[in-house]
Enzyme design. Structure first.
Site, PDB file in Angstrom:
ATOM      1  CG  HIS A 175      13.644  36.710  41.835  1.00 59.67           C
ATOM      2  ND1 HIS A 175      12.527  35.915  41.724  1.00 59.67           N
ATOM      3  CD2 HIS A 175      14.363  36.206  42.872  1.00 59.67           C
ATOM      4  CE1 HIS A 175      12.549  34.991  42.659  1.00 59.67           C
ATOM      5  NE2 HIS A 175      13.657  35.136  43.364  1.00 59.67           N
ATOM      6  CB  SER A 193      19.925  50.093  13.933  1.00 55.80           C
ATOM      7  OG  SER A 193      18.786  50.915  13.746  1.00 55.80           O
ATOM      8  CB  THR A 196      -0.930   0.003   1.219  1.00 55.36           C
ATOM      9  OG1 THR A 196      -1.901   1.047   1.065  1.00 55.36           O
ATOM     10  CG2 THR A 196      -0.164   0.236   2.510  1.00 55.36           C
TER      11      THR A 196
END
Length: 459
Positions: A152, A280, A104
């Protein structure tokens, strides 16, 4: 060839290596399909179903892929695999009638895919190994260099540059082991026919097809699933995508941290920057971490593929439905090519990364002493001081020093603590100053970096 007058995936021309893209090329796919058909015919020849002449003809034309002709046939019959079979059959007049005998579509397509995935996984493995080696070299180079650690996103205690790199190295080594394990255990569908029972092969052979299948796949160097439906279980795609996604997660975190550390406010790391590189279009002074940003961007592509693989694994109904077919043509090659680009880019970054000791020392000078107060507190306790009372004294003096920094003044915590009358009851001034030397408050960081570098060596 392609041109730019229509949509082209950026993965075709902008990202990924040619080596990886060839794995997922139509030419490679069709050559692998022919390899599958030859393996099938060779196994069938042992049962008298295929002649030597037919098998030799299939082998003779195994590389004569004709995508143009196959496309013409597909436009007529609207079945891509049958179009490829007919193209192959036109080239093999003696063997054309036995191509795909008993099979198949997914006996060809799924098994060819597994070969492609093994090829792609090996490319990833080699590049991941190279990245691990580069990262280990840098970790060892900077294992003793103290630097400010953050929790943190706030200055915390002192670590070392090498130990920070070792965290990523440890994750990559785990990712590598998972990749190798998956590569070694990946399995093909095998030759099992339309719903996985191998009924068509049993009918051809007049006996069980189990040994027949084993002979064919020993020839291909592949292991097969014991049972399947029309396809191999899509849980395997899910596991493969998880492996790729895990590597991407490691690279994402490292690249995101790198971007933070390249920010001028911290400024400890920076990517290699070309002499003519433009940062940039508006701000000529910019030196953006574009490579790390690219890695994070591509990692999201890879991570999103996991949900598609999950849906395919859970929603392929009963013995087969076709709702996974179109997306597998897209998301699996994309995940591999994107990850290939990510690892190659990370190798360049790690190999050429700049470590800015001046910025490191600036942060240590401003914030390092805060972490060293913990060591001072430990030493005061050893000398018999009341731990709670000393903690409060250090806390109050630290808050005053934080206020000085916030006003743009130098950190004066060292002098505050060295001159504190309550602390001096237990320690001499020189002892206090020595305890507050933050550069030496790195614990086992250096030793553990060495340990990780040793553990991460690729055998």
């Amino acid at each position: 060839m392609y041109d730019h007058d229509t949509f082209i995936s950026p993965l075709t021309w902008r990202y990924g290596s040619e080596e990886m893209k060839k794995v997922f090329s139509e030419e490679n796919k069709r050559k692998l399909l022919r390899r599958i058909w030859i393996a099938l015919a060779k196994a069938e020849s042992e049962y008298g179903l295929v002649s030597k002449e037919q098998l030799d003809e299939l082998i003779e034309h195994k590389d004569d892929v004709d995508i143009k002709r196959a496309s013409e046939i597909e436009n007529e019959i609207h079945h891509d695999l049958m179009a490829e079979i007919r193209t192959y059959a036109e080239q093999c007049p003696k063997a054309g009638g036995i191509i795909h005998l008993g099979a198949t579509s997914m006996d060809a397509l799924d098994n060819a895919d597994i070969i492609r995935y093994k090829e792609a996984l090996e490319i990833i493995r080699k590049k991941l190994s190279a990245l691990i080696e580069e990262l280990a070299n840098r970790a060892m180079e900077y294992k003793d260099m103290p630097t400010m650690a953050f929790t943190h996103i706030q200055p915390a205690e002192i670590t070392t540059v090498g130990y920070r790199l070792a965290q990523t190295l440890q994750d990559l080594a785990d990712d590598y082991d998972e990749l190798v394990h998956f590569s070694n255990t990946i399995r093909a569908k095998g030759f099992k026919g339309a719903v996985g029972t191998a009924a068509s092969y049993v009918e051809l052979l007049g006996e069980s097809a189990v040994e027949f299948e084993k002979k064919a796949f020993d020839e291909l160097g592949l292991k097969t699933f014991t049972c399947s439906t029309q396809i191999y279980t899509r849980k395997q795609d899910l596991r493969m995508t998880e492996v790729l996604s895990n590597i991407s997660a490691t690279l994402y975190k490292f690249s995101q941290d790198f971007r933070i550390l390249q920010s001028p406010v911290i400024g400890e790391f920076s990517e290699p920057f070309g002499k003519k590189q433009v940062g940039s279009s508006a701000m000529p002074f910019k030196r953006n971490p574009i490579n790390s940003e690219k890695i994070d961007s591509l990692a999201r592509i890879v991570s999103s593929s996991y949900s598609t693989a999950w849906n395919n694994a859970t929603s392929t109904i009963l013995e087969r439905s076709l709702d996974d077919s179109a997306n597998r043509r897209i998301y699996i090659p994309e995940a591999f090519i994107a990850l290939d680009e990510m690892i190659a880019t990370e190798i360049k970054i790690v190999r050429g990364m700049n470590i800015h000791e001046e910025a490191i020392n600036r942060l240590l000078k401003n914030y390092g002493i805060f972490s060293a107060t913990e060591r001072l507190l430990m030493r005061l306790g050893k000398k018999g001081a009341d731990r709670q009372k000393m903690h409060e004294i250090i806390r109050e003096e630290s808050l005053k020093a934080w206020d000085s920094i916030a006003k743009g003044k130098e950190n004066d915590l060292k002098s505050r603590l060295a001159e504190n009358a309550e602390i001096k009851k237990y320690m001499k001034e020189e002892e206090i100053l020595e305890a507050l030397d933050a550069s030496r408050y790195t614990g086992d960081a250096s030793r553990r970096t060495e340990m990780i570098c040793q553990e991460a060596k690729i055998k």
